[in-house]
Design a protein around this motif. Structure first.
Motif, PDB file in Angstrom:
ATOM      1  N   VAL A 246      -3.221   2.803  18.268  1.00  0.00           N
ATOM      2  CA  VAL A 246      -2.666   3.394  17.052  1.00  0.00           C
ATOM      3  C   VAL A 246      -1.165   3.130  16.972  1.00  0.00           C
ATOM      4  CG1 VAL A 246      -2.196   5.587  15.894  1.00  0.00           C
ATOM      5  CG2 VAL A 246      -4.467   5.134  16.791  1.00  0.00           C
ATOM      6  N   GLU A 247      -0.463   3.270  18.089  1.00  0.00           N
ATOM      7  CA  GLU A 247       0.982   3.003  18.102  1.00  0.00           C
ATOM      8  C   GLU A 247       1.278   1.553  17.746  1.00  0.00           C
ATOM      9  OE1 GLU A 247       1.893   4.398  22.053  1.00  0.00           O
ATOM     10  OE2 GLU A 247       2.593   6.339  21.297  1.00  0.00           O
ATOM     11  N   SER A 248       0.384   0.632  18.131  1.00  0.00           N
ATOM     12  CA  SER A 248       0.596  -0.784  17.820  1.00  0.00           C
ATOM     13  C   SER A 248       0.474  -1.071  16.330  1.00  0.00           C
ATOM     14  CB  SER A 248      -0.386  -1.662  18.603  1.00  0.00           C
ATOM     15  OG  SER A 248      -1.683  -1.593  18.027  1.00  0.00           O
TER      16      SER A 248
ATOM     17  N   ASP B 261       2.061   0.560  14.042  1.00  0.00           N
ATOM     18  CA  ASP B 261       3.285   1.085  13.428  1.00  0.00           C
ATOM     19  C   ASP B 261       3.079   2.416  12.716  1.00  0.00           C
ATOM     20  OD1 ASP B 261       4.851  -1.040  14.323  1.00  0.00           O
ATOM     21  OD2 ASP B 261       4.348  -2.267  12.581  1.00  0.00           O
ATOM     22  N   ARG B 262       2.306   3.275  13.353  1.00  0.00           N
ATOM     23  CA  ARG B 262       2.125   4.623  12.818  1.00  0.00           C
ATOM     24  C   ARG B 262       2.977   5.599  13.610  1.00  0.00           C
ATOM     25  NH1 ARG B 262      -4.403   4.614  12.632  1.00  0.00           N
ATOM     26  NH2 ARG B 262      -4.661   2.875  11.208  1.00  0.00           N
ATOM     27  N   THR B 263       3.353   6.684  12.962  1.00  0.00           N
ATOM     28  CA  THR B 263       4.070   7.750  13.635  1.00  0.00           C
ATOM     29  C   THR B 263       3.063   8.521  14.479  1.00  0.00           C
ATOM     30  OG1 THR B 263       5.590   7.917  11.782  1.00  0.00           O
ATOM     31  CG2 THR B 263       5.491   9.804  13.290  1.00  0.00           C
ATOM     32  N   VAL B 264       3.323   8.636  15.784  1.00  0.00           N
ATOM     33  CA  VAL B 264       2.386   9.296  16.698  1.00  0.00           C
ATOM     34  C   VAL B 264       3.103  10.436  17.405  1.00  0.00           C
ATOM     35  CG1 VAL B 264       0.859   8.992  18.691  1.00  0.00           C
ATOM     36  CG2 VAL B 264       1.145   7.124  17.054  1.00  0.00           C
ATOM     37  N   GLU B 265       2.452  11.584  17.452  1.00  0.00           N
ATOM     38  CA  GLU B 265       3.025  12.719  18.182  1.00  0.00           C
ATOM     39  C   GLU B 265       1.928  13.421  18.983  1.00  0.00           C
ATOM     40  OE1 GLU B 265       3.407  16.490  15.425  1.00  0.00           O
ATOM     41  OE2 GLU B 265       4.199  14.723  14.372  1.00  0.00           O
ATOM     42  N   THR B 266       2.326  13.994  20.107  1.00  0.00           N
ATOM     43  CA  THR B 266       1.406  14.749  20.951  1.00  0.00           C
ATOM     44  C   THR B 266       1.158  16.112  20.311  1.00  0.00           C
ATOM     45  OG1 THR B 266       2.214  13.615  22.914  1.00  0.00           O
ATOM     46  CG2 THR B 266       1.083  15.719  23.266  1.00  0.00           C
ATOM     47  N   ILE B 267      -0.093  16.541  20.325  1.00  0.00           N
ATOM     48  CA  ILE B 267      -0.465  17.833  19.740  1.00  0.00           C
ATOM     49  C   ILE B 267      -1.294  18.628  20.757  1.00  0.00           C
ATOM     50  CG2 ILE B 267      -0.348  17.155  17.314  1.00  0.00           C
ATOM     51  CD1 ILE B 267      -3.716  17.334  18.816  1.00  0.00           C
ATOM     52  N   THR B 268      -1.342  19.927  20.557  1.00  0.00           N
ATOM     53  CA  THR B 268      -2.207  20.799  21.343  1.00  0.00           C
ATOM     54  C   THR B 268      -2.952  21.698  20.376  1.00  0.00           C
ATOM     55  OG1 THR B 268      -0.660  20.785  23.206  1.00  0.00           O
ATOM     56  CG2 THR B 268      -2.306  22.545  23.170  1.00  0.00           C
ATOM     57  N   VAL B 269      -4.270  21.737  20.521  1.00  0.00           N
ATOM     58  CA  VAL B 269      -5.117  22.578  19.677  1.00  0.00           C
ATOM     59  C   VAL B 269      -6.080  23.320  20.597  1.00  0.00           C
ATOM     60  CG1 VAL B 269      -6.813  22.624  17.808  1.00  0.00           C
ATOM     61  CG2 VAL B 269      -4.972  20.942  17.772  1.00  0.00           C
ATOM     62  N   GLN B 270      -6.068  24.642  20.503  1.00  0.00           N
ATOM     63  CA  GLN B 270      -6.946  25.486  21.301  1.00  0.00           C
ATOM     64  C   GLN B 270      -6.901  25.113  22.790  1.00  0.00           C
ATOM     65  OE1 GLN B 270     -10.862  25.608  19.482  1.00  0.00           O
ATOM     66  NE2 GLN B 270     -10.012  26.063  17.480  1.00  0.00           N
TER      67      GLN B 270
ATOM     68  N   GLN C 270      -1.712  13.041  17.165  1.00  0.00           N
ATOM     69  CA  GLN C 270      -1.865  12.900  15.720  1.00  0.00           C
ATOM     70  C   GLN C 270      -1.057  11.683  15.327  1.00  0.00           C
ATOM     71  OE1 GLN C 270      -1.182  16.311  12.951  1.00  0.00           O
ATOM     72  NE2 GLN C 270       0.643  15.133  12.400  1.00  0.00           N
ATOM     73  N   SER C 271      -1.637  10.835  14.504  1.00  0.00           N
ATOM     74  CA  SER C 271      -0.885   9.678  14.015  1.00  0.00           C
ATOM     75  C   SER C 271      -0.942   9.669  12.501  1.00  0.00           C
ATOM     76  CB  SER C 271      -1.461   8.375  14.568  1.00  0.00           C
ATOM     77  OG  SER C 271      -2.690   8.081  13.944  1.00  0.00           O
ATOM     78  N   PHE C 272       0.112   9.128  11.915  1.00  0.00           N
ATOM     79  CA  PHE C 272       0.215   9.067  10.467  1.00  0.00           C
ATOM     80  C   PHE C 272       0.841   7.746  10.067  1.00  0.00           C
ATOM     81  CE2 PHE C 272       2.728   9.721   6.594  1.00  0.00           C
ATOM     82  CZ  PHE C 272       1.705  10.055   5.723  1.00  0.00           C
ATOM     83  N   GLY C 273       0.271   7.130   9.047  1.00  0.00           N
ATOM     84  CA  GLY C 273       0.823   5.878   8.552  1.00  0.00           C
ATOM     85  C   GLY C 273       0.516   5.703   7.086  1.00  0.00           C
ATOM     86  N   THR C 274       1.269   4.813   6.453  1.00  0.00           N
ATOM     87  CA  THR C 274       1.075   4.568   5.019  1.00  0.00           C
ATOM     88  C   THR C 274       0.839   3.089   4.737  1.00  0.00           C
ATOM     89  OG1 THR C 274       3.458   4.414   4.725  1.00  0.00           O
ATOM     90  CG2 THR C 274       2.424   6.561   4.280  1.00  0.00           C
ATOM     91  N   GLY C 275       0.219   2.390   5.669  1.00  0.00           N
ATOM     92  CA  GLY C 275      -0.055   0.974   5.459  1.00  0.00           C
ATOM     93  C   GLY C 275      -1.128   0.744   4.414  1.00  0.00           C
ATOM     94  N   TYR C 276      -1.158  -0.451   3.857  1.00  0.00           N
ATOM     95  CA  TYR C 276      -2.148  -0.873   2.872  1.00  0.00           C
ATOM     96  C   TYR C 276      -2.114  -0.009   1.609  1.00  0.00           C
ATOM     97  CZ  TYR C 276      -3.784  -3.193   7.066  1.00  0.00           C
ATOM     98  OH  TYR C 276      -3.837  -3.934   8.221  1.00  0.00           O
TER      99      TYR C 276
END
Length: 174
Positions: free
Chosen positions: A103-105, A107-116, A122-128
């Protein structure tokens, strides 16, 4: 007789070959490391234990034109061109860090998350020309991932739906 010398040579080859066979002495070559056997993590259920109606509601899909299911994942697609897609995938014996690196390759923004109490990313991108969000949760040697693609809902947090779906899956695991 030419047969006798050939027989003697053949028997000598058999004796020499037998002497070169593997015995109990393992010091002759490198030791083989046995493959790692991953322990099975918790059962996340078909489609993460989330119903089609819950996906429609939480992801804000007005109408679903296609639903696909198999042993490892599910896919919901809303009607129309350039429409939103929601996917669920479960990975047994696959490292979550490999998925994160992929996912990092992209070019998405990636952050570590903790749930329960469980960590993931979590990654987020706006490609395409569209938004993409991956929400992955580690389960020991396993992980699952909810992904959304194509969200154009005004004012909606792109990863909000994926997080809500992941929370449902975690709460329903066996």
């Amino acid at each position: 007789m030419r047969f006798k010398p050939a027989l003697v040579v053949g028997l000598a080859c058999v004796v020499v070959s037998a002497a070169c066979g593997s015995g109990d002495d393992d010091s002759a070559g490198p030791a083989r490391i046995p493959p790692k056997v991953s322990e099975l993590g918790p059962f996340v259920g078909e489609c993460g234990h989330v119903s089609d109606d819950e996906v429609r509601s939480l992801a804000g899909l007005p109408a679903v034109s296609a639903v696909f299911r198999n042993a490892t994942g599910c896919n919901w697609q809303s009607a129309g061109t350039s429409s939103a897609v929601v996917t669920f995938a479960s990975y047994r014996g696959s490292p979550i860090d490999r998925e994160r690196a992929w996912v990092e390759s992209k070019d998405r923004t990636v952050e570590t998350i903790t749930v329960q109490g469980r960590t993931g990313f979590q990654s987020f991108g706006t490609g395409y020309g569209s938004t993409t969000c991956d929400f992955a949760i580690g389960l020991g040697d396993d992980f699952f991932e909810w992904s959304t693609f194509g969200y154009t809902v005004v004012g909606a947090e792109p990863c909000g739906a994926a997080r809500k779906l992941a929370e449902l899956t975690l709460g329903r695991m066996q």
